[in-house]
Design a protein around this motif. Structure first.
Motif, PDB file in Angstrom:
ATOM      1  N   ILE A  70       0.874  -1.180   0.000  1.00 54.85           N
ATOM      2  CA  ILE A  70       0.000   0.000   0.000  1.00 54.85           C
ATOM      3  C   ILE A  70       0.905   1.222   0.000  1.00 54.85           C
ATOM      4  O   ILE A  70       1.672   1.450   0.942  1.00 54.85           O
ATOM      5  N   ARG A  71       0.841   1.961  -1.107  1.00 52.89           N
ATOM      6  CA  ARG A  71       1.746   3.097  -1.256  1.00 52.89           C
ATOM      7  C   ARG A  71       0.938   4.383  -1.350  1.00 52.89           C
ATOM      8  O   ARG A  71      -0.048   4.451  -2.068  1.00 52.89           O
ATOM      9  N   HIS A  72       1.362   5.362  -0.611  1.00 49.48           N
ATOM     10  CA  HIS A  72       0.763   6.696  -0.653  1.00 49.48           C
ATOM     11  C   HIS A  72      -0.759   6.661  -0.532  1.00 49.48           C
ATOM     12  O   HIS A  72      -1.471   7.159  -1.389  1.00 49.48           O
ATOM     13  N   TRP A  73      -1.234   6.022   0.508  1.00 48.44           N
ATOM     14  CA  TRP A  73      -2.673   5.961   0.790  1.00 48.44           C
ATOM     15  C   TRP A  73      -3.177   7.390   0.939  1.00 48.44           C
ATOM     16  O   TRP A  73      -2.551   8.214   1.606  1.00 48.44           O
ATOM     17  N   ARG A  74      -4.327   7.713   0.313  1.00 48.97           N
ATOM     18  CA  ARG A  74      -4.715   9.108   0.227  1.00 48.97           C
ATOM     19  C   ARG A  74      -5.997   9.484   0.944  1.00 48.97           C
ATOM     20  O   ARG A  74      -6.509  10.574   0.750  1.00 48.97           O
ATOM     21  N   SER A  75      -6.548   8.582   1.771  1.00 48.05           N
ATOM     22  CA  SER A  75      -7.719   8.998   2.548  1.00 48.05           C
ATOM     23  C   SER A  75      -7.299  10.133   3.468  1.00 48.05           C
ATOM     24  O   SER A  75      -6.225  10.069   4.056  1.00 48.05           O
ATOM     25  N   PRO A  76      -8.125  11.173   3.600  1.00 50.33           N
ATOM     26  CA  PRO A  76      -7.699  12.298   4.439  1.00 50.33           C
ATOM     27  C   PRO A  76      -7.533  11.888   5.896  1.00 50.33           C
ATOM     28  O   PRO A  76      -8.179  10.955   6.370  1.00 50.33           O
ATOM     29  N   TRP A  77      -6.659  12.595   6.589  1.00 48.92           N
ATOM     30  CA  TRP A  77      -6.315  12.252   7.964  1.00 48.92           C
ATOM     31  C   TRP A  77      -7.533  12.284   8.877  1.00 48.92           C
ATOM     32  O   TRP A  77      -7.669  11.480   9.791  1.00 48.92           O
ATOM     33  N   ARG A  78      -8.478  13.216   8.592  1.00 49.41           N
ATOM     34  CA  ARG A  78      -9.658  13.310   9.471  1.00 49.41           C
ATOM     35  C   ARG A  78     -10.502  12.038   9.389  1.00 49.41           C
ATOM     36  O   ARG A  78     -11.330  11.769  10.252  1.00 49.41           O
ATOM     37  N   CYS A  79     -10.304  11.246   8.329  1.00 48.69           N
ATOM     38  CA  CYS A  79     -11.066   9.997   8.199  1.00 48.69           C
ATOM     39  C   CYS A  79     -10.276   8.790   8.699  1.00 48.69           C
ATOM     40  O   CYS A  79     -10.660   7.642   8.466  1.00 48.69           O
ATOM     41  N   ARG A  99      -2.024 -16.138   4.054  1.00 49.60           N
ATOM     42  CA  ARG A  99      -0.793 -16.643   3.457  1.00 49.60           C
ATOM     43  C   ARG A  99       0.198 -15.543   3.090  1.00 49.60           C
ATOM     44  O   ARG A  99       1.119 -15.764   2.312  1.00 49.60           O
ATOM     45  N   LEU A 100      -0.005 -14.361   3.624  1.00 50.79           N
ATOM     46  CA  LEU A 100       0.882 -13.247   3.261  1.00 50.79           C
ATOM     47  C   LEU A 100       2.345 -13.553   3.566  1.00 50.79           C
ATOM     48  O   LEU A 100       2.668 -14.075   4.638  1.00 50.79           O
ATOM     49  N   CYS A 101       3.218 -13.220   2.627  1.00 54.90           N
ATOM     50  CA  CYS A 101       4.668 -13.367   2.846  1.00 54.90           C
ATOM     51  C   CYS A 101       5.324 -12.013   2.993  1.00 54.90           C
ATOM     52  O   CYS A 101       6.328 -11.872   3.660  1.00 54.90           O
ATOM     53  N   SER A 102       4.784 -11.028   2.269  1.00 54.41           N
ATOM     54  CA  SER A 102       5.454  -9.740   2.257  1.00 54.41           C
ATOM     55  C   SER A 102       4.440  -8.589   2.335  1.00 54.41           C
ATOM     56  O   SER A 102       3.430  -8.604   1.645  1.00 54.41           O
ATOM     57  N   VAL A 103       4.724  -7.631   3.213  1.00 49.37           N
ATOM     58  CA  VAL A 103       3.848  -6.473   3.377  1.00 49.37           C
ATOM     59  C   VAL A 103       4.703  -5.222   3.248  1.00 49.37           C
ATOM     60  O   VAL A 103       5.763  -5.129   3.872  1.00 49.37           O
ATOM     61  N   LYS A 104       4.259  -4.284   2.408  1.00 48.61           N
ATOM     62  CA  LYS A 104       5.017  -3.040   2.256  1.00 48.61           C
ATOM     63  C   LYS A 104       4.102  -1.832   2.380  1.00 48.61           C
ATOM     64  O   LYS A 104       3.037  -1.809   1.778  1.00 48.61           O
ATOM     65  N   PHE A 105       4.551  -0.856   3.155  1.00 49.86           N
ATOM     66  CA  PHE A 105       3.819   0.405   3.245  1.00 49.86           C
ATOM     67  C   PHE A 105       4.759   1.541   2.893  1.00 49.86           C
ATOM     68  O   PHE A 105       5.906   1.554   3.315  1.00 49.86           O
ATOM     69  N   GLN A 106       4.211   2.498   2.140  1.00 56.32           N
ATOM     70  CA  GLN A 106       4.997   3.685   1.857  1.00 56.32           C
ATOM     71  C   GLN A 106       4.079   4.899   1.895  1.00 56.32           C
ATOM     72  O   GLN A 106       2.945   4.821   1.432  1.00 56.32           O
ATOM     73  N   GLY A 107       4.556   6.000   2.451  1.00 55.33           N
ATOM     74  CA  GLY A 107       3.762   7.228   2.475  1.00 55.33           C
ATOM     75  C   GLY A 107       2.985   7.391   3.763  1.00 55.33           C
ATOM     76  O   GLY A 107       3.394   6.886   4.808  1.00 55.33           O
ATOM     77  N   HIS A 108       1.837   8.079   3.690  1.00 55.76           N
ATOM     78  CA  HIS A 108       1.014   8.276   4.876  1.00 55.76           C
ATOM     79  C   HIS A 108       0.502   6.929   5.361  1.00 55.76           C
ATOM     80  O   HIS A 108       0.165   6.070   4.565  1.00 55.76           O
ATOM     81  N   ILE A 109       0.414   6.793   6.659  1.00 53.14           N
ATOM     82  CA  ILE A 109       0.033   5.481   7.205  1.00 53.14           C
ATOM     83  C   ILE A 109      -1.440   5.200   6.920  1.00 53.14           C
ATOM     84  O   ILE A 109      -2.298   6.051   7.127  1.00 53.14           O
ATOM     85  N   PRO A 110      -1.754   4.026   6.384  1.00 48.34           N
ATOM     86  CA  PRO A 110      -3.153   3.643   6.219  1.00 48.34           C
ATOM     87  C   PRO A 110      -3.617   2.921   7.490  1.00 48.34           C
ATOM     88  O   PRO A 110      -2.802   2.378   8.219  1.00 48.34           O
ATOM     89  N   ASN A 111      -4.897   2.959   7.727  1.00 49.29           N
ATOM     90  CA  ASN A 111      -5.437   2.240   8.881  1.00 49.29           C
ATOM     91  C   ASN A 111      -5.749   0.806   8.434  1.00 49.29           C
ATOM     92  O   ASN A 111      -6.773   0.541   7.831  1.00 49.29           O
ATOM     93  N   VAL A 112      -4.819  -0.087   8.708  1.00 45.43           N
ATOM     94  CA  VAL A 112      -4.960  -1.467   8.218  1.00 45.43           C
ATOM     95  C   VAL A 112      -5.210  -2.393   9.399  1.00 45.43           C
ATOM     96  O   VAL A 112      -4.545  -2.296  10.426  1.00 45.43           O
ATOM     97  N   ASP A 113      -6.169  -3.255   9.227  1.00 42.78           N
ATOM     98  CA  ASP A 113      -6.453  -4.227  10.272  1.00 42.78           C
ATOM     99  C   ASP A 113      -6.222  -5.628   9.708  1.00 42.78           C
ATOM    100  O   ASP A 113      -6.891  -6.046   8.763  1.00 42.78           O
ATOM    101  N   PHE A 114      -5.243  -6.329  10.249  1.00 47.28           N
ATOM    102  CA  PHE A 114      -4.989  -7.693   9.783  1.00 47.28           C
ATOM    103  C   PHE A 114      -5.859  -8.634  10.609  1.00 47.28           C
ATOM    104  O   PHE A 114      -5.744  -8.686  11.834  1.00 47.28           O
TER     105      PHE A 114
END
Lengths: 450, 163
Positions: A225-234, A246-261
């Motif tokens: 997930i790169r450069h997630w663009r939902s506004p911060w207020r949301c 079965r995930l092997c690799s997770v990558k984040f770049q940019g503003h932090i997204p709200n991810v729930d595994f």
């Protein structure tokens, strides 16, 4: 090791006048041409008679507009599609950032789908009043393995609500806004064999009905997930819910997204985080935002604690340092972590250091470690020291520096860690620049602490 | 080459090049050559495997390539480190003249080593790209067998591609 042998052969460069290129069989020549953009490939038709019609058998078509006249480009594409042998396609790429009629895009995609394309890559800019609707041939294709869609203007390509792509392994979406118009939770369910999902510059429309993006992909191995663009207020409201055991690799770049595994990920191999957080902005409370970003990043790392290889950018480390007592997150959370990597923005050199070389420094037993180059003992390869609560890694003119409490916490949390991999930015020439870099870094650090 | 103690531990195979030079390779290297893998599996790899289309000069390079790839992949480091290492190696490895490159490409095709085949094809394409037709002809000794009139006709036929 290998170099001397290669060099020896290079030196005895053969003076033969033999045309070894043309003596390759057609299938190999066509394969070589398929690495070229289609325009360059067709230009080889005047090399000699052997090449005149070779391009018509190309199975990869790569149309990238970079010239001046859109009309000429459209006519070029149409000519190629008309004149090529109508064999199946392995790859079709159309890349346009100029506005074109969605009818043209539609024709190209329909052509590619009729020729059972496996890898389709579209970058399109259409009139927002008549965006491109993906043809049903695409939405129900059994040949498609890789699909990359780049929505230049946010409303050039309409994302379908549902699709059925049983063979799809890689899906890459750029610049899409999920809303009740294009999303009802079914999108990813239609790709049961998806292995790689990349969302770049995507977001959920604020104040709409859609709040959660459901990524339920039981065979997913790579998530980016790169450069997630939902506004911060949301931030609290908009969530990406990931159900991918079965995930092997997770990558984040940019503003932090709200991810729930949703589940523990036992086979997680690699996590790579390069976060961004504004340092100055009149509209937001920067320090509050930094604190929340770092807290959320820590809680996400907890969900990903089975990881074997963790890469953090220097920015991410600075953001994490906003939490003064990382120890509240508990000791030894990364039981399987073996490789810890620090990523620099302008990577130049990569150094691998055994963890046990660094521990005496953190335990306070020594104040400086020098590692010599084994090939040339006079040459100092690496210097690690502690100054002003930061641990500095220096190699020739390049240096990175990490807050010591973050470094200590990471090492304390990773009882199985073996190697520290440090990326160093391109060499900084002379003393002045080194001082400059140091000042800049420390300013950043102080600004962040307030 | 392996010492005698290693010989008892690891399976080795002998590969004979077109010009009669015999190379000793370990199983981990040999199985990367798909043609040989079939022979090994069919137990037809003794006393040595003759490779009629590859000269010793090229075979040495091919073995070097496979050896490095086998060692890196079984080195026990993380996938990312291994990938980066292979990328650096591949770049260095492709730093040879066009003739060697073409022979490596044919050899990779004949020996059925997919990664080396893709690597050489991509490198050859990068040599063609951004070069004029005359430069490409010169670089690879491609003889222009069009007459002036014929070449003009081809350029006219594909005028839409030549601006």
């Amino acid at each position: 090791m290998v170099a001397p042998k290669i060099k020896k052969i290079v030196n005895q460069k053969q003076e033969s006048n033999e045309d070894k290129l043309s003596s390759l069989p057609d299938c190999i020549l066509i394969h070589i041409l398929s690495f070229l953009d289609t325009e360059s490939a067709i230009k080889t038709s005047v090399l000699s008679k052997r090449y005149r019609l070779l391009w018509t058998s190309l199975q990869c078509l790569d149309f990238k507009f970079h010239g001046c006249s859109v009309d000429r480009f459209l006519s070029f594409v149409n000519h190629v599609l008309e004149r090529r042998e109508h064999s199946n396609l392995s790859m079709f790429r159309l890349s346009l950032k100029e506005q074109v009629n969605s009818g043209f895009l539609d024709n190209c995609i329909a052509y590619a789908m009729k020729h059972k394309v496996e890898h389709l890559r579209i970058r399109a800019y259409a009139d927002e009043h008549s965006p491109l609707t993906l043809p049903s041939l695409l939405l129900n294709s059994s040949s498609l393995r890789i699909l990359r869609l780049n929505n230049v203007s946010c409303c050039s390509i309409m994302l379908p609500k549902s699709l059925a792509l049983p063979g799809l392994k890689v899906l890459r979406l750029k610049n899409f806004v999920f809303s009740d118009e294009n999303y009802n939770g079914e999108l990813f369910l239609g790709c049961p064999n998806l292995e790689t999902l990349i969302l770049n510059k995507c977001s959920i429309r604020p104040d709409g009905e859609v709040k959660v993006l459901d990524v339920k992909c039981l065979n997913l191995k790579n998530l980016e997930i790169r450069h997630w663009r939902s506004p911060w207020r949301c931030f609290d409201e908009h969530m990406i819910s990931v159900n991918a055991p079965r995930l092997c690799s997770v990558k984040f770049q940019g503003h932090i997204p709200n991810v729930d595994f949703k589940e523990d990920i036992w086979c997680l191999d690699e996590v790579c985080i390069d976060l961004y957080c504004p340092t100055a902005c009149a509209m937001v409370d920067v320090s509050e935002r930094r604190r929340r970003t770092s807290e959320f990043c820590m809680s996400m790392l907890h969900q990903l604690c089975e990881v074997k290889s963790l890469a953090l950018s220097l920015n991410t480390i600075e953001i994490l340092s906003a939490i003064p007592y990382l120890q509240v997150y508990g000791p030894s959370i990364f039981q399987n972590l073996r490789y810890i990597k620090f990523m620099a923005e302008d990577k130049h050199t990569v150094l691998t250091i055994p963890i046990n070389t660094v521990t005496p420094l953190l335990e306070g037993n020594v104040s400086e470690i020098t590692i010599l180059d084994l090939d040339d003992p006079k040459e100092q390869q690496l210097l690690i020291n502690i100054k002003r609560s930061r641990i500095n890694v220096m190699c020739k003119d390049a240096m990175i520096s990490i807050p010591i409490h973050v470094m200590s916490y990471i090492l304390e949390s990773s009882p199985s860690a073996e190697l520290l991999i440090v990326e160093l930015p391109k060499g900084i020439v002379g003393q002045d620049l080194r001082r400059k870099m140091f000042t800049r870094k420390s300013m950043y650090w102080h600004a962040g602490m307030q | 080459m392996s010492s005698s103690t290693e010989l008892t531990e690891k399976k080795v195979f002998l590969l004979k090049s077109l010009d009669g030079v015999i190379f000793e390779v370990e199983e981990s290297v040999a199985v990367q050559l798909e043609v040989i893998r079939e022979l090994i599996e069919g137990d037809c790899a003794r006393p040595f495997i003759s490779l009629y289309n590859v000269t010793s000069e090229i075979l040495a390079l091919v073995i070097e390539y496979c050896k490095h790839h086998a060692e890196t992949c079984s080195g026990g480091t993380s996938a990312t480190i291994a990938d980066e290492d292979l990328k650096t190696f591949d770049n260095e490895f492709m730093n040879v003249d066009e003739n060697i490159l073409l022979e490596l490409c044919s050899a990779a095709d004949y020996l059925d080593i997919k990664s080396l085949f893709e690597l050489t094809c991509r490198t050859l394409a990068s040599l063609i790209k951004d070069r004029t037709i005359i430069e490409v002809r010169k670089m690879f000794n491609v003889e222009n067998d069009f007459s002036v009139v014929e070449e003009k006709a081809v350029r006219k036929e594909f005028a839409w591609a030549f601006k």
